[in-house]
Scaffold this motif. Structure first.
Motif: not given
Length: 275
Positions: A103-104, A135-136, A156-159
């Motif tokens: 979920y971002l 994440g974001v 965990a993630v940056n998209q």
């Protein structure tokens, strides 16, 4: 399929299907085609209005749920602790799934200055096991610095927007330093002339591949995750067929020349749309 291990131990496929601006029924068909072709990751968002279609495809795929990786995102008008929790519930209702993989926060929306409060809601969802990783998206070094200074969980993630015309070296370096996976949206530059670049044609001929496959291979060798968008079955299959060739250092250097700093989407530092 190749995988990356997120900072909480969750494994994420290196290539997923993007469904931005794809109507719900077409998104369902594209996701079903992708899963049949070997994809195990699909990326949607509340904004895209196709979470229902993605959920239908996942549920009807015949692939065990634990083998699929589903991402969705919270939109800009849903920032705030309670609003984010409600937004998550609504997305899960549309997806029709028992849990989410990632979920971002879709954009930081700096003018509203509520992304830290919003992040705390995502941390709660993760702690409760309703989402496996949080994440974001579209966060800058500045907004990440603020978040990491006040957060309990590192995203965990940056998209982010990332393609050869906008390689985002500084931001990718920040991600690497803090254990954040870089995920590229518009990895093929939305087809706005990038794939017609002579250097990509030359490399495609050299490797017996398409220009799109060359660019996707470039992304993988940078160490990131990509979510190319397509609704065409042949292109969906082509986009995942990039694990059996390698670009050499000269190839990577040739692609680096395409860096023009060209941003195709909004600037995250000033994008505050909430409608």
């Amino acid at each position: 399929m190749d995988f990356v291990t997120l900072n909480n131990g969750v494994r994420m496929p290196r290539i997923g299907l993007g469904v931005w601006r794809v109507p719900d029924d077409e998104a369902a068909a594209a996701a079903a085609t992708a899963i049949e072709a070997g994809y195990r990751s699909v990326d949607t968002a509340k904004l895209y209005r196709n979470e229902r279609g993605v959920g239908r495809a996942v549920r009807a795929s015949g692939v065990p749920r634990e083998e699929l990786f589903v991402t969705t995102k919270l939109w800009n008008d849903e920032h705030g602790y309670d609003a984010a929790l409600r937004a998550f519930d609504a997305s899960m209702d549309r997806l029709g799934l028992d849990y989410l993989d990632l979920y971002l926060i879709h954009w930081p929306v700096p003018a509203r200055d509520r992304y830290v409060e919003t992040w705390r809601a995502l941390e709660r969802l993760c702690a409760e096991g309703r989402v496996r990783a949080v994440g974001v998206s579209n966060f800058t070094v500045e907004t990440l610095d603020r978040l990491l200074g006040e957060a309990g969980i590192v995203p965990a993630v940056n998209q982010i927007e990332l393609h050869p015309m906008l390689p985002q070296a500084e931001l990718r370096g920040y991600h690497a330093e803090h254990g954040i996976v870089t995920e590229a949206w518009s990895p093929l530059g939305q087809g706005r002339g990038l794939l017609e670049e002579p250097v990509l044609a030359e490399l495609a001929a050299k490797h017996g591949r398409s220009p799109a496959q060359v660019v996707l291979r470039w992304h993988l060798q940078l160490g990131g995750v990509v979510i190319p968008k397509s609704v065409t079955p042949s292109r969906i299959a082509e986009n995942i067929d990039v694990f059996d060739f390698v670009l050499d250092p000269g190839d990577m250097a040739a692609i680096a020349v395409l860096d023009s700093g060209t941003r195709l989407g909004p600037d995250p530092a000033t994008f505050n749309r909430a409608d």
